[in-house]
Design an enzyme around this catalytic site. Structure first.
Site, PDB file in Angstrom:
ATOM      1  N   GLY A  46      -2.901 -10.147  -2.527  1.00  0.00           N
ATOM      2  CA  GLY A  46      -4.239  -9.717  -2.091  1.00  0.00           C
ATOM      3  C   GLY A  46      -4.811  -8.773  -3.204  1.00  0.00           C
ATOM      4  O   GLY A  46      -3.800  -8.024  -3.822  1.00  0.00           O
ATOM      5  N   GLN A  51      -9.718  -2.046  -6.715  1.00  0.00           N
ATOM      6  CA  GLN A  51      -8.488  -1.969  -7.478  1.00  0.00           C
ATOM      7  C   GLN A  51      -8.591  -2.383  -8.778  1.00  0.00           C
ATOM      8  O   GLN A  51      -7.630  -2.044  -9.865  1.00  0.00           O
ATOM      9  CB  GLN A  51      -7.443  -2.961  -7.005  1.00  0.00           C
ATOM     10  CG  GLN A  51      -7.151  -2.603  -5.347  1.00  0.00           C
ATOM     11  CD  GLN A  51      -5.960  -3.171  -4.907  1.00  0.00           C
ATOM     12  OE1 GLN A  51      -6.283  -4.270  -4.225  1.00  0.00           O
ATOM     13  NE2 GLN A  51      -4.727  -2.872  -4.834  1.00  0.00           N
ATOM     14  N   CYS A  89       1.105  -2.512  -1.819  1.00  0.00           N
ATOM     15  CA  CYS A  89      -0.139  -2.372  -2.467  1.00  0.00           C
ATOM     16  C   CYS A  89       0.022  -2.415  -4.110  1.00  0.00           C
ATOM     17  O   CYS A  89       0.813  -1.448  -4.455  1.00  0.00           O
ATOM     18  CB  CYS A  89      -1.007  -1.399  -1.967  1.00  0.00           C
ATOM     19  SG  CYS A  89      -2.472  -1.174  -2.785  1.00  0.00           S
ATOM     20  N   LEU A  90      -0.664  -3.438  -4.714  1.00  0.00           N
ATOM     21  CA  LEU A  90      -0.452  -3.264  -6.284  1.00  0.00           C
ATOM     22  C   LEU A  90      -0.965  -2.129  -6.550  1.00  0.00           C
ATOM     23  O   LEU A  90      -0.302  -1.650  -7.794  1.00  0.00           O
ATOM     24  CB  LEU A  90      -1.300  -4.594  -6.630  1.00  0.00           C
ATOM     25  CG  LEU A  90      -0.929  -6.009  -6.384  1.00  0.00           C
ATOM     26  CD1 LEU A  90      -1.811  -6.944  -6.872  1.00  0.00           C
ATOM     27  CD2 LEU A  90       0.529  -6.228  -6.678  1.00  0.00           C
ATOM     28  N   HIS A 131      -5.782  -5.214   5.255  1.00  0.00           N
ATOM     29  CA  HIS A 131      -5.412  -4.130   4.145  1.00  0.00           C
ATOM     30  C   HIS A 131      -6.714  -4.210   3.192  1.00  0.00           C
ATOM     31  O   HIS A 131      -6.819  -3.158   2.578  1.00  0.00           O
ATOM     32  CB  HIS A 131      -4.334  -4.727   3.501  1.00  0.00           C
ATOM     33  CG  HIS A 131      -3.507  -4.173   2.460  1.00  0.00           C
ATOM     34  ND1 HIS A 131      -2.511  -3.193   2.277  1.00  0.00           N
ATOM     35  CD2 HIS A 131      -4.301  -3.867   1.114  1.00  0.00           C
ATOM     36  CE1 HIS A 131      -2.389  -2.529   0.960  1.00  0.00           C
ATOM     37  NE2 HIS A 131      -3.404  -3.058   0.173  1.00  0.00           N
ATOM     38  N   GLU A 132      -7.030  -5.388   2.807  1.00  0.00           N
ATOM     39  CA  GLU A 132      -8.096  -5.574   1.714  1.00  0.00           C
ATOM     40  C   GLU A 132      -9.404  -4.875   2.153  1.00  0.00           C
ATOM     41  O   GLU A 132     -10.080  -4.476   1.262  1.00  0.00           O
ATOM     42  CB  GLU A 132      -7.907  -7.025   1.317  1.00  0.00           C
ATOM     43  CG  GLU A 132      -7.029  -7.529   0.684  1.00  0.00           C
ATOM     44  CD  GLU A 132      -6.177  -6.814  -0.267  1.00  0.00           C
ATOM     45  OE1 GLU A 132      -6.810  -6.104  -1.102  1.00  0.00           O
ATOM     46  OE2 GLU A 132      -5.069  -6.759  -0.670  1.00  0.00           O
ATOM     47  N   HIS A 135      -9.629  -1.311   1.708  1.00  0.00           N
ATOM     48  CA  HIS A 135      -9.891  -1.161   0.313  1.00  0.00           C
ATOM     49  C   HIS A 135     -11.288  -0.817   0.125  1.00  0.00           C
ATOM     50  O   HIS A 135     -11.658   0.026  -0.855  1.00  0.00           O
ATOM     51  CB  HIS A 135      -9.341  -1.929  -0.825  1.00  0.00           C
ATOM     52  CG  HIS A 135      -7.833  -1.811  -0.987  1.00  0.00           C
ATOM     53  ND1 HIS A 135      -7.268  -0.713  -1.816  1.00  0.00           N
ATOM     54  CD2 HIS A 135      -6.761  -2.801  -0.993  1.00  0.00           C
ATOM     55  CE1 HIS A 135      -6.091  -0.797  -2.189  1.00  0.00           C
ATOM     56  NE2 HIS A 135      -5.811  -2.120  -1.753  1.00  0.00           N
TER      57      HIS A 135
HETATM   58 NI    NI Z   1      -3.833  -2.855  -1.698  1.00  0.00          NI
END
Ligand code: NI
Length: 158
Positions: A46, A51, A89-90, A131-132, A135
């Site tokens: 995701g 991000q 998380c990226l 999670h997304e 963000h």
């Molecule tokens: Ni993330």
């Protein structure tokens, strides 16, 4: 399409609340294509627009590698159950931590044609939706972590 630079924890853009998308434009379409490409290139499941430094309410999710979901202005409208497990998380590369999330989530969002649709998910998809969407409110999973951030052990990945 282009790969965009993924912002990392400590970057202020990841703490901001994102704005709703009011119309589909060539720029927004390009952003979504770039987000998908950036997510796949980074082997993520995701990615949210902040991000890549854009404060718009857009997320892309693909938990299987062959089922991309694009959610514009997503809202979580129903949750049930509970799951506790590792999350990463990226924007926090190489790390993970235990987070408890609902085991079932229903979200309402707009698609690329600005048409409303529902997305239901359990397990990893439910976790990814939560999670997304976090963000988009400027929240990272590390705030919800139960215990310390751990190094990801790639040998133990499923
Ligand atoms: Ni993330």
């Amino acid at each position: 399409m282009a790969i965009r630079n993924i912002r990392e924890m400590g970057d202020e853009v990841l703490t901001k609340k994102c704005r709703e998308v009011t119309e589909m434009t060539p720029r927004v379409k390009e952003l979504i294509e770039d987000m998908l490409e950036t997510m796949y290139e980074a082997n993520g499941v995701g990615l949210a627009a902040p991000q890549v430094g854009i404060l718009k309410r857009i997320v892309v999710i693909d938990t299987t590698g062959e089922d991309p979901h694009i959610l514009i202005n997503p809202r979580i409208v129903e949750t049930s159950g509970e799951q506790t497990g590792n999350e990463g998380c990226l924007s926090v590369p190489g790390k993970c931590a235990v987070v408890t999330r609902p085991n079932y989530v229903k979200a309402v969002a707009l698609d690329v044609n600005m048409k409303e649709f529902e997305l239901e998910g359990t397990e990893l998809l439910a976790r990814a939706i939560c999670h997304e969407v976090d963000h988009l409110e400027g929240r990272l999973y590390v705030e919800k972590a139960e215990g310390p951030l751990k190094d990801v052990n790639y040998d133990e990945e499923e």
